[in-house]
Enzyme design. Structure first.
Site, short mmCIF file in Angstrom:
data_model
loop_
_atom_site.label_atom_id
_atom_site.label_comp_id
_atom_site.label_asym_id
_atom_site.label_seq_id
_atom_site.Cartn_x
_atom_site.Cartn_y
_atom_site.Cartn_z
N ASP A 44 -0.73 -1.16 -3.10
CA ASP A 44 -1.14 -0.10 -4.03
C ASP A 44 -2.32 -0.56 -4.87
O ASP A 44 -2.24 -1.57 -5.57
CB ASP A 44 0.05 0.26 -4.93
N TYR A 49 -8.80 -0.17 -10.87
CA TYR A 49 -8.39 -1.59 -10.78
C TYR A 49 -9.59 -2.48 -10.42
O TYR A 49 -9.51 -3.70 -10.54
CB TYR A 49 -7.31 -1.79 -9.73
N LYS A 78 -6.19 5.52 -5.75
CA LYS A 78 -6.10 6.60 -6.74
C LYS A 78 -7.46 6.99 -7.29
O LYS A 78 -8.35 6.15 -7.46
CB LYS A 78 -5.18 6.18 -7.90
N HIS A 110 -4.82 9.78 -10.44
CA HIS A 110 -4.25 8.71 -11.27
C HIS A 110 -3.73 9.20 -12.62
O HIS A 110 -2.76 8.65 -13.16
CB HIS A 110 -5.33 7.64 -11.50
#
Length: 284
Positions: A44, A49, A78, A110
């Site tokens: 994930d 990120y 996301k 997200h």
């Protein structure tokens, strides 16, 4: 590995590896390598990120090393809040490019609000709808196998279901014994949507909870394993994150025991409404 059959006839491992704050190619490579060795097949990530490119590069090297191909793994990413609305389609395609994949197994919105707008701004609803339409288009083209959302409330979910052509397959939210979101779990169950938890360990704070430690001792397991099993045994997906190879392995070893119904209820009774992450309830 136990899998969940999502609506859309796609199977997803019920346990995956979260990669929030896993950054830098060498770190990403080491973490994913340890995860493959432990048995993980689901990973994930997210645009915010800032590790999609490193994950894509590491997968290209690690899949053949472990005798696997792209179809043997499940990749989730996301849409960033800043890309809601008109920018959504190009942002989705950018995730595909960064991950260097022909397709992404699961792509999520997200956050229900658009970055730069106030939470109470009604335009958030319009941006959500445009983002979903872009994701529907990419699912229909085969770029995404299934699509879903993260951090949505029941109200956000009802709004989405009122206009979507393709129903979301997954809702990913903060869910742990101190935040037992029964309303969302029941909603998803009745709608045929899989609920996936993040922050299952309460950002590490729940492993020192006395009741969790007590239950762990009873089963000769670690508190982390009990917390993850508590969710998985209720059909809730989990995506624990760690950069420690031993912890990565430990978190995967939850399929050789079962909690009693009494212990599941005892753990659930710890609910206090405590959030360790973000609260989406105020987003219009």
């Amino acid at each position: 590995m136990q899998t969940i059959k999502l609506n859309g006839d796609v199977h997803m491992p019920i346990l995956g590896l979260g990669t929030f704050r896993v950054r830098g190619y060498s770190t990403v490579y080491q973490v994913l390598d340890a995860a493959f060795q432990a048995g993980y097949r689901s990973f994930d990530t997210a645009t915010v990120y800032q590790n999609e490119a490193d994950i894509g590069k590491a997968l290209k090297e690690l899949l053949p090393k472990h005798g696997l191909t792209r179809k043997d793994i499940f990749v989730t990413s996301k849409l960033a809040p800043q890309d809601h609305g008109e920018e959504a389609e190009s942002a989705c395609l950018r995730s595909l490019e960064q991950l260097d994949c022909d397709y992404i197994d699961l792509y999520l919105i997200h956050w229900p609000g658009k970055q730069g707008l106030k939470s109470e701004d009604p335009d958030n609803k319009l941006h959500r709808q445009k983002s979903w339409q872009a994701m529907e288009k990419l699912k229909e083209s085969g770029k995404f196998r299934v699509i879903g959302v993260s951090n949505y409330t029941v109200e956000h979910m009802n709004e989405l279901l009122s206009h979507c052509r393709i129903k979301p397959s997954v809702l990913q939210v903060e869910y742990h014994p101190l935040l037992v979101q029964t309303d969302l779990l029941n909603f998803c169950s009745s709608a045929g949507i899989h609920l996936q938890a993040y922050s299952s360990l309460g950002v590490g704070k729940l492993v020192s909870e006395p009741q969790i430690i007590k239950v762990a001792g009873k089963y000769r397991k670690t508190p982390s394993q009990v917390l993850l099993k508590w969710a998985v045994q209720q059909g809730i997906g989990v995506i624990p994150k760690s950069c420690n190879p031993e912890r990565i392995k430990e978190n995967f070893m939850i399929f050789d025991f079962s909690l009693s119904e009494e212990d599941i209820n005892t753990i659930s009774s710890l609910h206090s409404g405590t959030r360790y992450c973000w609260d989406p309830t105020h987003v219009a």
